[in-house]
Design an enzyme around this catalytic site. Sequence first.
Site, PDB file in Angstrom:
ATOM      1  N   GLY A   1       0.843  -1.203   0.000  1.00  0.00           N
ATOM      2  CA  GLY A   1       0.000   0.000   0.000  1.00  0.00           C
ATOM      3  C   GLY A   1       0.877   1.251   0.000  1.00  0.00           C
ATOM      4  O   GLY A   1       0.609   2.219  -0.724  1.00  0.00           O
ATOM      5  N   HIS A   2       1.943   1.212   0.808  1.00  0.00           N
ATOM      6  CA  HIS A   2       2.863   2.360   0.832  1.00  0.00           C
ATOM      7  C   HIS A   2       3.603   2.478  -0.509  1.00  0.00           C
ATOM      8  O   HIS A   2       3.850   3.586  -1.001  1.00  0.00           O
ATOM      9  CB  HIS A   2       3.894   2.190   1.963  1.00  0.00           C
ATOM     10  CG  HIS A   2       3.289   2.206   3.335  1.00  0.00           C
ATOM     11  ND1 HIS A   2       3.278   1.098   4.151  1.00  0.00           N
ATOM     12  CD2 HIS A   2       2.670   3.195   4.033  1.00  0.00           C
ATOM     13  CE1 HIS A   2       2.685   1.404   5.296  1.00  0.00           C
ATOM     14  NE2 HIS A   2       2.295   2.667   5.248  1.00  0.00           N
TER      15      HIS A   2
ATOM     16  N   GLN B   1      -0.803   8.820  19.040  1.00  0.00           N
ATOM     17  CA  GLN B   1      -2.049   8.311  18.464  1.00  0.00           C
ATOM     18  C   GLN B   1      -2.405   6.906  18.947  1.00  0.00           C
ATOM     19  O   GLN B   1      -3.358   6.314  18.451  1.00  0.00           O
ATOM     20  CB  GLN B   1      -1.993   8.382  16.936  1.00  0.00           C
ATOM     21  CG  GLN B   1      -1.017   7.443  16.257  1.00  0.00           C
ATOM     22  CD  GLN B   1      -0.925   7.725  14.756  1.00  0.00           C
ATOM     23  OE1 GLN B   1      -0.281   8.666  14.328  1.00  0.00           O
ATOM     24  NE2 GLN B   1      -1.592   6.910  13.951  1.00  0.00           N
TER      25      GLN B   1
ATOM     26  N   GLN C   1      -9.327   9.506   8.891  1.00  0.00           N
ATOM     27  CA  GLN C   1      -8.053  10.229   9.021  1.00  0.00           C
ATOM     28  C   GLN C   1      -7.882  11.216   7.858  1.00  0.00           C
ATOM     29  O   GLN C   1      -7.479  12.366   8.052  1.00  0.00           O
ATOM     30  CB  GLN C   1      -6.900   9.217   9.034  1.00  0.00           C
ATOM     31  CG  GLN C   1      -5.519   9.815   8.835  1.00  0.00           C
ATOM     32  CD  GLN C   1      -4.416   8.803   9.086  1.00  0.00           C
ATOM     33  OE1 GLN C   1      -4.105   8.511  10.231  1.00  0.00           O
ATOM     34  NE2 GLN C   1      -3.803   8.265   8.037  1.00  0.00           N
TER      35      GLN C   1
ATOM     36  N   VAL D   1      -5.235  -0.290  -1.486  1.00  0.00           N
ATOM     37  CA  VAL D   1      -4.600  -1.429  -2.149  1.00  0.00           C
ATOM     38  C   VAL D   1      -5.013  -2.686  -1.392  1.00  0.00           C
ATOM     39  O   VAL D   1      -5.083  -2.665  -0.153  1.00  0.00           O
ATOM     40  CB  VAL D   1      -3.060  -1.264  -2.121  1.00  0.00           C
ATOM     41  CG1 VAL D   1      -2.349  -2.512  -2.617  1.00  0.00           C
ATOM     42  CG2 VAL D   1      -2.656  -0.050  -2.953  1.00  0.00           C
TER      43      VAL D   1
HETATM   44  O1  PAF Z   1      -1.680   6.459   8.648  1.00  0.00           O
HETATM   45  C1  PAF Z   1      -0.631   6.444   9.326  1.00  0.00           C
HETATM   46  O2  PAF Z   1       0.294   5.648   9.083  1.00  0.00           O
HETATM   47  C2  PAF Z   1      -0.473   7.436  10.471  1.00  0.00           C
HETATM   48  O3  PAF Z   1      -1.680   7.686  11.098  1.00  0.00           O
HETATM   49  C3  PAF Z   1       0.210   8.759  10.034  1.00  0.00           C
HETATM   50  C4  PAF Z   1      -0.615   9.487   8.992  1.00  0.00           C
HETATM   51  C5  PAF Z   1       1.589   8.454   9.460  1.00  0.00           C
HETATM   52  C6  PAF Z   1       0.383   9.682  11.239  1.00  0.00           C
HETATM   53  O4  PAF Z   1       1.196   9.103  12.212  1.00  0.00           O
END
Ligand code: PAF
Length: 266
Positions: free
Chosen positions: A33-34, A68, A164, A187
């Site tokens: 996905g990244h 988070q 998000q 993905v």
């Molecule tokens: O989606 C993520 O991986 C995280 O929430 C992010 C956007 C990198 C913030 O830490």
Amino acid sequence: MELITNLREFAHWRRHCRSRVHFVPTMGGLHGGHHHLIGRASRPTPPDRSRPEDSPLVVVSVFVNPLQFGSGEDFQAYPRDLQSDVSLASQAGAAVLLAPATDQLLPGHRGGDLFGVRVPERLAGGLCGRSRPGHFDGVATILARLISVVRPDRLFLGEKDWQQLVVVRNMVEALAIPLVVEGCSTVRDPDGLATSTRNLYLNSAERNRALALPRVLSKAQSLHAAGSRSAEDLVGITRDRLEEAGLSVDYVELVDPCSLRPVPEA
Ligand code: PAF
């Protein structure tokens, strides 16, 4: 690709960077996905689409953000493998992988002495936020910091984490941050489950059960395409089918994709 772990060194790189900068923030554990996000961020965007030599430089950040994670969540267990992240980011075409230490990015964090962003309840209080109080404040705070360090022209986030994405779009607008936020489509692994770092925690029986999610959601899409419009019906059927598949359901809601407010009809 350069690996930069020091913010002062990154500031030096950024001062001398003459290209557009596209930013993919991550918590590491990089996967397909990244790879897709970085590939998408590497493509020239208007107005420079006609001049390939003006291709943007892609900065990927890796930072497991303590702000988070709620108590009892997987902060300690979250996958950390910088070498593997470096190799995936570099194959995908990133120019820099920024992996700052917590004390550099969040000075004062340990003593609880921190400036932060508070996301309005109307965006952060429902859906995933209902069971994760403070989560979106943590995401917004770290992204505000990373954005002011990276100073990107465009920010790329996956649509998989839709709430998000909406929170970040709203923050960028509310704080007048001069950048474009691009959402990129989800993905999926070959079996249909969304590609996700946390899905690696699932054993094969759990994964089989989780496959009900894409199956049932796509069934709801077909019902909608066939004319079913009522939120009560669509939500009810979806919830029932997920529970029948053995999943314990946090929420099923039909909401407006921009405001996240519940809607009576699709
Ligand atoms: O989606 C993520 O991986 C995280 O929430 C992010 C956007 C990198 C913030 O830490």
